[in-house]
Design a protein around this motif. Structure first.
Motif, PDB file in Angstrom:
ATOM      1  N   HIS A  46       0.865  -1.177   0.000  1.00 18.49           N
ATOM      2  CA  HIS A  46       0.000   0.000   0.000  1.00 18.49           C
ATOM      3  C   HIS A  46       0.902   1.228   0.000  1.00 18.49           C
ATOM      4  O   HIS A  46       1.941   1.223   0.664  1.00 18.49           O
ATOM      5  CB  HIS A  46      -0.903   0.012   1.240  1.00 18.49           C
ATOM      6  N   LYS A  47       0.530   2.235  -0.739  1.00 24.62           N
ATOM      7  CA  LYS A  47       1.328   3.466  -0.788  1.00 24.62           C
ATOM      8  C   LYS A  47       0.922   4.447   0.296  1.00 24.62           C
ATOM      9  O   LYS A  47       1.718   5.296   0.698  1.00 24.62           O
ATOM     10  CB  LYS A  47       1.212   4.119  -2.167  1.00 24.62           C
ATOM     11  N   ILE A  48      -0.316   4.343   0.778  1.00 25.40           N
ATOM     12  CA  ILE A  48      -0.838   5.300   1.760  1.00 25.40           C
ATOM     13  C   ILE A  48      -1.067   4.646   3.116  1.00 25.40           C
ATOM     14  O   ILE A  48      -0.679   5.188   4.148  1.00 25.40           O
ATOM     15  CB  ILE A  48      -2.162   5.911   1.244  1.00 25.40           C
ATOM     16  N   ALA A  99      -8.319   4.285   2.578  1.00 29.04           N
ATOM     17  CA  ALA A  99      -7.647   4.535   1.295  1.00 29.04           C
ATOM     18  C   ALA A  99      -8.048   3.559   0.198  1.00 29.04           C
ATOM     19  O   ALA A  99      -7.289   2.677  -0.169  1.00 29.04           O
ATOM     20  CB  ALA A  99      -6.138   4.532   1.490  1.00 29.04           C
ATOM     21  N   ASP A 102      -5.826   1.430  -2.881  1.00 32.69           N
ATOM     22  CA  ASP A 102      -4.437   1.590  -2.428  1.00 32.69           C
ATOM     23  C   ASP A 102      -3.738   0.225  -2.298  1.00 32.69           C
ATOM     24  O   ASP A 102      -2.889   0.043  -1.455  1.00 32.69           O
ATOM     25  CB  ASP A 102      -4.421   2.344  -1.080  1.00 32.69           C
TER      26      ASP A 102
END
Length: 108
Positions: A46-48, A99, A102
């Motif tokens: 996940h980036k967030i 999110a 994500d």
């Protein structure tokens, strides 16, 4: 007071931006996930969001490390892991923030 069934939720997710959801929000996702021995999820990140996975019962392997009941695995953003249920397993997963969209499957 209301009663709901986990079996009616989207893949065990009961809080978050899912349909159905007991509390629709992008702030957090909460799910109770059940796996049969041998189930596998490819490496992703996940980036967030930060994800917390609690092993309630069973044995799993994530990124080559085995975990059993009571283990809490914190996965920070941009940290990749796969998931293999070594036995029938139940987990509780919390993702903060929720999110939507994500999840990024890792490619070789």
């Amino acid at each position: 007071m209301e009663k709901h069934d986990l079996a009616d939720m989207f893949k065990g997710w009961f809080i978050g931006n899912f349909e159905p959801s007991l509390y629709k929000t992008n702030d957090v996702e909460v799910g109770v996930k059940s796996y049969t021995a041998g189930e596998y999820e490819a490496a992703h990140h996940h980036k967030i969001a930060t994800e917390f996975t609690v092993i309630i019962s069973g044995e799993v392997e994530m990124s080559g490390v085995q975990y059993g009941p009571g283990a809490i695995i914190k996965i920070e953003p941009n940290t990749s892991t796969d998931f293999r249920a070594l036995t029938d397993t139940t987990t509780v997963v919390v993702k903060v923030p929720g999110a939507s969209n994500d999840k990024y499957v890792d490619t070789l």
